[in-house]
Design an enzyme around this catalytic site. Sequence first.
Site, short mmCIF file in Angstrom:
data_model
loop_
_atom_site.label_atom_id
_atom_site.label_comp_id
_atom_site.label_asym_id
_atom_site.label_seq_id
_atom_site.Cartn_x
_atom_site.Cartn_y
_atom_site.Cartn_z
CE LYS A 176 5.28 4.70 7.09
NZ LYS A 176 5.03 5.99 7.67
CD GLU A 202 -1.19 8.44 7.91
OE1 GLU A 202 -1.52 7.55 8.72
OE2 GLU A 202 -0.18 9.14 8.04
CD GLU A 240 -2.60 -1.15 2.67
OE1 GLU A 240 -3.59 -1.88 2.75
OE2 GLU A 240 -2.14 -0.49 3.63
P1 AMP Z 1 5.91 5.21 11.35
O1 AMP Z 1 5.36 6.37 12.11
O2 AMP Z 1 7.00 5.58 10.38
O3 AMP Z 1 6.24 4.02 12.19
O4 AMP Z 1 4.72 4.70 10.39
C1 AMP Z 1 3.51 4.22 10.88
C2 AMP Z 1 2.40 5.12 10.42
O5 AMP Z 1 2.27 5.13 9.01
C3 AMP Z 1 1.02 4.67 10.86
O6 AMP Z 1 0.74 5.03 12.19
C4 AMP Z 1 0.12 5.39 9.89
O7 AMP Z 1 -0.22 6.65 10.44
C5 AMP Z 1 0.99 5.65 8.68
N1 AMP Z 1 0.49 5.01 7.45
C6 AMP Z 1 0.35 5.65 6.26
N2 AMP Z 1 -0.13 4.83 5.32
C7 AMP Z 1 -0.31 3.62 5.90
C8 AMP Z 1 -0.80 2.36 5.43
N3 AMP Z 1 -1.16 2.16 4.18
N4 AMP Z 1 -0.85 1.34 6.34
C9 AMP Z 1 -0.47 1.53 7.62
N5 AMP Z 1 -0.01 2.68 8.13
C10 AMP Z 1 0.07 3.74 7.27
#
Ligand code: AMP
Length: 565
Positions: free
Chosen positions: A256, A306, A254
Site C-alpha cells: 500500500k 498510486e 500488494e
Molecule cells: P485509504 O485512503 O486508507 O482508504 O486507502 C485507499 C487508498 O490507498 C487508495 O485510494 C490508493 O490511493 C491507496 N493505495 C496505495 N497502494 C494501493 C494498492 N496497491 N492498491 C489499492 N490502493 C492503493
Amino acid sequence: MEYKKLVEVYEKLESTTKKLEKRDILAKLFRETPDENLYQIVLLSQGIVFPKFTGYELGMATQMMIKAISISTGFTSTEVEEKFKETGDLGLTAEILIKNKKQVTLIKKTLTVLKVFTNLREVATTTGPGSQDRKIRLVAELLNSAEPKEGKYIVRTILGELRIGVAEGLIRDAIAYAFLIPKGVKEEDAIQAVDYAWNILSDFGEVAVLCKEKGLEGLKNVKPVLGRPIQVMLGIKAESIEEVLKRHPVVIVEFKYDGMRMQIHKKGEKVWIFTRRLEEVTKQFPDVVETVKNHVKAEECIIEGEGWPIDKQTGKPLPFQKLSQRIQRKYDIERMAKEIPVQLNLFDIVYLNGEVLFNKPLKERIKLLEEIVEEVPMKIQIAERIISSDIKEIEEFYHKALSLKQEGIMIKNPESPYIFGRHVGGWYKIKPTMETLDLVIVGAEWGEGSRAKWLSSYILAVRDPDTGEFLTCGMMGTGLTEEQFQEMTERLKPLIEREEGRVVWVRPEIVVEVSYQEIQKSPKYTSGFALRFPRLVRVRTDKGPEEADTIDRLKMLFESQGKFG
Ligand code: AMP
C-alpha cells in the site's frame, strides 16, 4: 419551467427530515419536469450547476454578495450588512430585503429554471479581470426579478448552503423512483442500475436524462467516457491477515503505497490524471503524463495506481507533504516536477481499447495491465505483489513494505470484479497505525497571547450520511507546528461564515486526519461524543468533506474501545 416550482420543492424538502418523504418529493419533481429542464433540475436539487469533476464551483465572497443584494433591492451595503448581522444568514437577508424593496423594478421578468441555471453557470465560470463585477451583475439581475423566497434560495445556492438535507444517495433513489420503479422495475435493481451509471458518468443530471430516455438497459450499458473520471474502488480495513485468509484462501497482496491515487485515462496521445475525488490534476503532473504516453502501450485505456514522491537516492518515499506541494502548484510546474519526482505504481485497469473491464476478475485485469505497461524503474511500475495463501509469507511482505516506508499492504481477492466504493469481498487494507479519524473542520477559535493572530483551535466534526450535515465531536489545538497554525489560519479565513466572540464558524471544507487517546460520550458536542486529546496527523488535501468519517464509524470505534481497554 418556472423557478418558483423548484423553490416550492426546496421548501417542502426543508420542512421534513424524513428520508423517504424527501425521496418521494424529489421523484415527483423529476417525473413532472419537462425534458428540456430535467438536467438543470437534477443539478439544482443538489445545489450545483456543474458536476463536480468539471472543477467549476459556485461561490462568492460575502462582500460581493452583499453588493449584489444592495444593487437589486436599493438598500445600501451598510443596511444589507446590518440585516446580515441580525439574521446571520445571507439567504434570509435577501428574502427580507426583497420583500421590503426600496426601488420599484421596471423590467421584472418571471424567473425560469433556465435563466437561473444559465446565470449561475456563468458565475461559476467567469474568471479574469472584471470578473467580480460581472458576477455581481449576474446575481443582481436574478435577484432583481426574484420573489423573496426565490432570492433566498438563489443566494443559498451560490454560497453552497442550500440546507435542504439532500445527499447523493437521495438523488440516486429519487431518479429510480421517478423513472424505473413506476414501470415495474424492482427497487433493488433500479437503484443498483442508477448507482452503476452514476459511478461511471459522475453526473446525476446525465444519469436522470439517460434513465428517462433509455430506461434500465440504457443505464446498464453505460461506458466510461475518456477524459471523465469514474468513481474509484477502495479497501475496507481488515483487523488481521488471518481474517482475510478465512474469507479468501488465496489472495493477491500488494504494497500500500503512501501517495495519491491516480486514475489515468489515455486516448491516443492524450492523457488525463484524476484524483480519487475526481479532480483533474493533469497539469500538475506533466512528468507522469509523459511517462504514460511513452510507456503505456494502449490506444485507449483507464488505469489506476498510486503516485508517490520518491527520493531518488534511496528509492524511499518523501513525506506526503511534498506531494501536496505538487498538487497545489499553479506555476513553475516543470521545476517542481524535477525537484519532487513521482513514482507511479499501477494496480488496476478498468477499460482497454473499447472494452469495459469492471466485471472481469482482478487476476485477469492485472494480466491485461501487465501486458500494456513497459516498466521503467523509479518512474512507472506495476505495484509490487505476491500471490499467497501463507500467513508467514504475507507477514514478511508486510514488514518489507513497512521497512521501505510504505503505508502497509492491500490484500485483494483475485476473483473480485471492480466494485465502486468500499465493500467486503474486494480489497482489504492493513496498516499499523492506530485508527485515526478523518474529520471536517467546521469552526475555530482565535488564539490568545502569542497566538492571537491565528485560529489556533479547531472544531472537529463527523458526517451524517443521511442528512449531509456535520456533527461536532471535539476541539483540536495540538499536533501543529507554528507554520501549520499559520497555514491553517490562511486556509480557514476565506471560509468563515459567522463569528461569535472569539469563535468563528466556517464552511465545512477542510478535512484533517486526527489521532486521539480515547472517545468519550459527551453532551457538549452535537455528535454526542468527544475525542480526548485529538492531535493533527495531517491535512487530507486529497479528501473532501463528503469523504470524511461518519457518525456511524465514530460510534463503532467508541463501542470497540470497550473490548480492548
Ligand atoms: P485509504 O485512503 O486508507 O482508504 O486507502 C485507499 C487508498 O490507498 C487508495 O485510494 C490508493 O490511493 C491507496 N493505495 C496505495 N497502494 C494501493 C494498492 N496497491 N492498491 C489499492 N490502493 C492503493
